[in-house]
Design an enzyme around this catalytic site. Sequence first.
Site, PDB file in Angstrom:
ATOM      1  N   LYS A   1       0.851  -1.198   0.000  1.00  0.00           N
ATOM      2  CA  LYS A   1       0.000   0.000   0.000  1.00  0.00           C
ATOM      3  C   LYS A   1       0.888   1.250   0.000  1.00  0.00           C
ATOM      4  O   LYS A   1       1.542   1.560   0.988  1.00  0.00           O
ATOM      5  CB  LYS A   1      -0.912   0.054   1.227  1.00  0.00           C
TER       6      LYS A   1
ATOM      7  N   GLU B   1       9.445   0.982  10.845  1.00  0.00           N
ATOM      8  CA  GLU B   1      10.485   1.980  10.533  1.00  0.00           C
ATOM      9  C   GLU B   1       9.842   3.349  10.690  1.00  0.00           C
ATOM     10  O   GLU B   1       9.016   3.736   9.858  1.00  0.00           O
ATOM     11  CB  GLU B   1      10.965   1.802   9.087  1.00  0.00           C
TER      12      GLU B   1
ATOM     13  N   CYS C   1      13.484  10.605   6.327  1.00  0.00           N
ATOM     14  CA  CYS C   1      13.392  10.156   7.727  1.00  0.00           C
ATOM     15  C   CYS C   1      14.692  10.436   8.454  1.00  0.00           C
ATOM     16  O   CYS C   1      14.693  10.700   9.647  1.00  0.00           O
ATOM     17  CB  CYS C   1      13.024   8.687   7.799  1.00  0.00           C
TER      18      CYS C   1
ATOM     19  N   GLU D   1       9.804  15.865  15.323  1.00  0.00           N
ATOM     20  CA  GLU D   1      10.228  15.782  13.931  1.00  0.00           C
ATOM     21  C   GLU D   1       9.621  16.966  13.158  1.00  0.00           C
ATOM     22  O   GLU D   1       8.404  17.148  13.137  1.00  0.00           O
ATOM     23  CB  GLU D   1       9.729  14.460  13.327  1.00  0.00           C
TER      24      GLU D   1
HETATM   25  P1  NAD Z   1       2.212   8.338   7.884  1.00  0.00           P
HETATM   26  O1  NAD Z   1       2.531   7.622   9.145  1.00  0.00           O
HETATM   27  O2  NAD Z   1       1.193   9.396   7.911  1.00  0.00           O
HETATM   28  O3  NAD Z   1       1.742   7.310   6.746  1.00  0.00           O
HETATM   29  C1  NAD Z   1       2.543   6.230   6.349  1.00  0.00           C
HETATM   30  C2  NAD Z   1       1.658   5.198   5.672  1.00  0.00           C
HETATM   31  O4  NAD Z   1       0.776   4.619   6.641  1.00  0.00           O
HETATM   32  C3  NAD Z   1       0.759   5.734   4.567  1.00  0.00           C
HETATM   33  O5  NAD Z   1       0.697   4.791   3.523  1.00  0.00           O
HETATM   34  C4  NAD Z   1      -0.593   5.863   5.262  1.00  0.00           C
HETATM   35  O6  NAD Z   1      -1.698   5.802   4.386  1.00  0.00           O
HETATM   36  C5  NAD Z   1      -0.571   4.656   6.172  1.00  0.00           C
HETATM   37  N1  NAD Z   1      -1.436   4.716   7.350  1.00  0.00           N
HETATM   38  C6  NAD Z   1      -1.937   5.808   7.971  1.00  0.00           C
HETATM   39  N2  NAD Z   1      -2.667   5.439   9.053  1.00  0.00           N
HETATM   40  C7  NAD Z   1      -2.625   4.079   9.114  1.00  0.00           C
HETATM   41  C8  NAD Z   1      -3.156   3.104  10.002  1.00  0.00           C
HETATM   42  N3  NAD Z   1      -3.895   3.444  11.074  1.00  0.00           N
HETATM   43  N4  NAD Z   1      -2.894   1.798   9.766  1.00  0.00           N
HETATM   44  C9  NAD Z   1      -2.135   1.425   8.716  1.00  0.00           C
HETATM   45  N5  NAD Z   1      -1.609   2.302   7.833  1.00  0.00           N
HETATM   46  C10 NAD Z   1      -1.833   3.629   8.032  1.00  0.00           C
HETATM   47  O7  NAD Z   1       3.611   8.905   7.347  1.00  0.00           O
HETATM   48  P2  NAD Z   1       3.879   9.835   6.099  1.00  0.00           P
HETATM   49  O8  NAD Z   1       3.447  11.220   6.396  1.00  0.00           O
HETATM   50  O9  NAD Z   1       3.383   9.169   4.870  1.00  0.00           O
HETATM   51  O10 NAD Z   1       5.492   9.785   6.032  1.00  0.00           O
HETATM   52  C11 NAD Z   1       6.316  10.604   6.797  1.00  0.00           C
HETATM   53  C12 NAD Z   1       6.814   9.870   8.031  1.00  0.00           C
HETATM   54  O11 NAD Z   1       7.482   8.669   7.640  1.00  0.00           O
HETATM   55  C13 NAD Z   1       7.847  10.670   8.800  1.00  0.00           C
HETATM   56  O12 NAD Z   1       7.595  10.549  10.171  1.00  0.00           O
HETATM   57  C14 NAD Z   1       9.163   9.992   8.435  1.00  0.00           C
HETATM   58  O13 NAD Z   1      10.191  10.142   9.365  1.00  0.00           O
HETATM   59  C15 NAD Z   1       8.731   8.559   8.313  1.00  0.00           C
HETATM   60  N6  NAD Z   1       9.684   7.790   7.519  1.00  0.00           N
HETATM   61  C16 NAD Z   1      10.451   6.843   8.148  1.00  0.00           C
HETATM   62  C17 NAD Z   1      11.403   6.131   7.421  1.00  0.00           C
HETATM   63  C18 NAD Z   1      12.269   5.073   8.055  1.00  0.00           C
HETATM   64  O14 NAD Z   1      12.829   4.260   7.345  1.00  0.00           O
HETATM   65  N7  NAD Z   1      12.418   5.039   9.369  1.00  0.00           N
HETATM   66  C19 NAD Z   1      11.536   6.382   6.056  1.00  0.00           C
HETATM   67  C20 NAD Z   1      10.739   7.364   5.457  1.00  0.00           C
HETATM   68  C21 NAD Z   1       9.801   8.055   6.203  1.00  0.00           C
END
Ligand code: NAD
Length: 480
Positions: free
Chosen positions: A159, A231, A265, A362
């Site tokens: 997804k 992650e 990230c 963050e």
């Molecule tokens: P997000 O947590 O809002 O969403 C991530 C994904 O989760 C999306 O596909 C979203 O639709 C889905 N999602 C949302 N709610 C959910 C739920 N209740 N159950 C299952 N899936 C759900 O994050 P974002 O805004 O898309 O990305 C930015 C964040 O990602 C930042 O905090 C960044 O640091 C982190 N990030 C971490 C890494 C890593 O490897 N540690 C890499 C890239 C980004």
Amino acid sequence: MTENGRLKVVNPATEEAIEEIATTSREDLDRTTERARRGFEEWRGFAGLDRAELFHEISANLRGHADELAEIMTREGGKPFIENRDEVTWTAACFDYYGEIARDNVGYLPAPIEAQQLALVIKEPVGTVACIVPWNYPLLLAAWKVAPALAAGNAVILKPSEETPLATRRMAELIEGLPAGLLQTVYGAGDVGDALVRHPGVDMVAFTGSQETGRKVGVAAAERLIPANLELGGKDRFIICDDVDVEIAAQGAVWAACLNAGQVCTSSERFYVMQSVVDDFVEASRSYVESLQIGDPMDKRTDIGPMINAKGREKVERHVGEAVQRGAKVIAGGERWGKRGFFYEPTILTGVEPSMTVMRDETFGPVVPVVEVGSLDEAIEQANSVPYGLGANVYTRDFEKMLKCMREIRAGTVWINDPLTDNDAAPFGGQKGSGIGRELGREGLEAFQESKHVHIDPKVEKKEWWYPYGPGEEPGQRTM
Ligand code: NAD
């Protein structure tokens, strides 16, 4: 944005809608998981070498479509085209890597209990893995999960983020040759992600995203007793010692803070600079920031594109605004850029305090908050003071200082004099609140494997430690 079962994809550089696609319904999820199960059974019939050859073909196909994929990613995500092209190359490399190392990771032989016996540990796939990823590196972060999960023998339901489904959809089309149903994509926002994690046809979840969402995903997976690899976000630190060329350190620092408009990230978000070089560092950073090209991410000369959406930019404005209100000084940037699009200028702040939001939460935007420190101990203490532990950067030529930072900084990755460089062959992930588990390297494959211990005794004999026990035996005489 999702509305009435449709996903509206917006170009963050222009704020115009690009395309609408249908989101995945509950009934679709039932069918998707059934197809995944059938694909999983068929995939068992592929030998390691066949899988590796397929992965190399997938990699070549992705490389052959690098410009097309990069263009889609640029339009839907706003990251500069140059960076997106690199992303496609790294995505392809990840398939090559896992195609090969999976051939070498099918188990091992522990010493058996008795000499004539054979003990085996067999690595088996978990089943159907839900891979849920964010928007900032849509293809690469998908590949970090999809490639090892498939290589380990699993089926995958991927997804993408609701912000960036289009490049993922195209990548899925370009991944040919796998059994039907083995790799499928579903579309939607958090409700679809949540339904996927809770679906009985899903055996494991691999999630990348924010700490807040990661906690929800972890709880939902725990309720079902399925493994969850998480992650999550970071608040990475960057230490600059006084024994380096400050000009280079400043350029490395600005790049680590502003790459992808600070939406990585492992973006560096807190800078601890030794007192004797802090003024030179701030000046060098200011002049470098002011030389950067902001604008159309499709233009190959553009260094900084837009942020992903209005919400992301508002968060940066809140963090910078609060810092300024509490006495921080804006040395460069600090404003929106352009008439349309979610642009924000690369920003340098001095006079920040550890209690300010910009130093604790963050920010996920192009901001360089600079703190002056008197010693390396002070820098490390402050670097470790937040509940995140994803990455850390250090600039020094002194080997003793390198070793000290390596030992004392609590982070999944410590980069010394080469910020943010990922390596497929080494594990990536967070300590503390930045995640549970690792991606990449061998650990990134093992995350998608179950271990089965098989104990074989070729002789059919009664063992001396079975009943009857009999009197007079001393403790420790019995084998088990
Ligand atoms: P997000 O947590 O809002 O969403 C991530 C994904 O989760 C999306 O596909 C979203 O639709 C889905 N999602 C949302 N709610 C959910 C739920 N209740 N159950 C299952 N899936 C759900 O994050 P974002 O805004 O898309 O990305 C930015 C964040 O990602 C930042 O905090 C960044 O640091 C982190 N990030 C971490 C890494 C890593 O490897 N540690 C890499 C890239 C980004």
